[in-house]
Design a protein around this motif. Structure first.
Motif: not given
Length: 329
Positions: A181, A189-190, A198, A245, A201, A251-253, A203, A183, A187
């Motif tokens: 994941v 939520r880092q 998450l 982002v 959040q 968030c991304t993956w 995405w 960010v 961020h």
């Protein structure tokens, strides 16, 4: 060279008919198709009428705005493009054998390869085959699949979902890569340590049309996490993913290597979560039963040489790249 193809009805599909079909689809009208083929409108109309007659099926309808292809026409169009593409391959191979190599190579490249190894690969390929016109797509698989399907793209360097590889596409795995994941640096939520932290959040994710459930399973469902899918923006390019982002705090993956590759180094962080994600495979993806041209084989050879050279390198930046990669070849 054979210019006909057997039909179900016992008639023969001729090459000029397939060319008229493709030109009509690409230009949208018989007049424009005739212009692109440098023949008369009457010749295009005759070729299309003969094709419909031989198949005894309606292939398209004429409308004030141009031609609309029926489902039958769309199926035939896909195969017609593949036939023409294979004949182009054959011509290129014969030209190469007689010392007049020329032609075109279209390759889809997954973004993280474009950000790391691609420039060196292209330079090496241009040195070995300067006469080949090279066309590159930033190829998230959602973009690559239809182009592979209709023959517009020779092959893609990317990740193919296992269910797809047994159907219309084939793949040769080059390496495994870890995913994370990701960010933006800074961020809120880092410091998250679980996917469950998450779920509130927003995405941004990329997946092929038939890859939605596989991605949801790998990222959320198998870890007992349920996300409101209205929070997910589906992005079809790296530029959109990057903006979502970095500018929209989403968030991304994706591949862990992105966090240490320019232009993301120092701007994007790979989160250290308790949940483990299965490694993904980077593969050479082709149409099943398709054959790669000499130019395509040369390009893949250049890619392998560049990756192996970096894998053996003692440079700090190369060591960081290969912390998340494992070569298969």
């Amino acid at each position: 060279m054979m210019t006909t193809m057997s039909c179900h009805q016992g008639e023969q599909m001729k090459l000029h008919q397939l060319q008229a079909l493709i030109a009509s689809a690409e230009t949208g009208s018989i007049r424009a198709a005739a212009r692109s083929l440098d023949i008369s409108q009457a010749a295009v109309t005759k070729a299309l009428r003969e094709l419909e007659t031989s198949q005894q099926l309606p292939l398209f309808t004429r409308t004030p705005s141009g031609l609309n292809f029926t489902e039958y026409g769309k199926v035939l169009l896909t195969h017609a493009r593949l036939v023409i593409k294979q004949l182009e391959h054959a011509q290129t191979e014969l030209d190469h054998m007689r010392g007049k190599a020329q032609g075109r190579l279209c390759v889809g490249v997954t973004p993280w390869i474009a950000l790391t190894f691609l420039p060196e690969v292209v330079l090496a390929f241009r040195e070995r085959m300067p006469e080949i016109r090279l066309e590159l797509y930033e190829s998230l698989m959602a973009v690559a699949q239809p182009l592979l399907r209709d023959g517009s793209m020779d092959f893609a360097i990317g990740q193919l979902h296992p269910a797809q590889s047994t159907q219309e596409f084939a793949c040769e795995t080059l390496l495994d890569y870890q995913t994370s994941v990701l960010v933006r640096q800074g961020h809120a939520r880092q410091d998250a340590r679980s996917i469950h932290e998450l779920l509130e959040q927003n995405w941004t994710l990329n997946y092929a049309p038939d890859g939605h459930d596989g991605l949801m399973q790998a990222l959320f469902w198998k870890h007992g996490a349920q996300i409101d899918e209205n929070r997910i923006v589906r992005a079809h390019s790296l530029a959109i993913l990057q903006m979502m982002v970095e500018r929209a705090d989403m968030c991304t993956w994706g591949p862990s290597i992105v966090s240490v590759a320019p232009p993301f180094l120092g701007r994007v962080v790979a989160l250290q979560l308790a949940e483990q994600f299965e490694p993904r495979q980077l593969s050479i993806v082709t149409r099943r039963n398709g054959s790669l041209s000499n130019a395509a084989l040369c390009f893949t050879d250049c890619l392998l040489q560049v990756i192996r050279r970096h894998a053996r390198s003692a440079k700090k930046e190369d060591r960081e790249l290969f912390e998340t990669l494992r070569l298969r070849v």
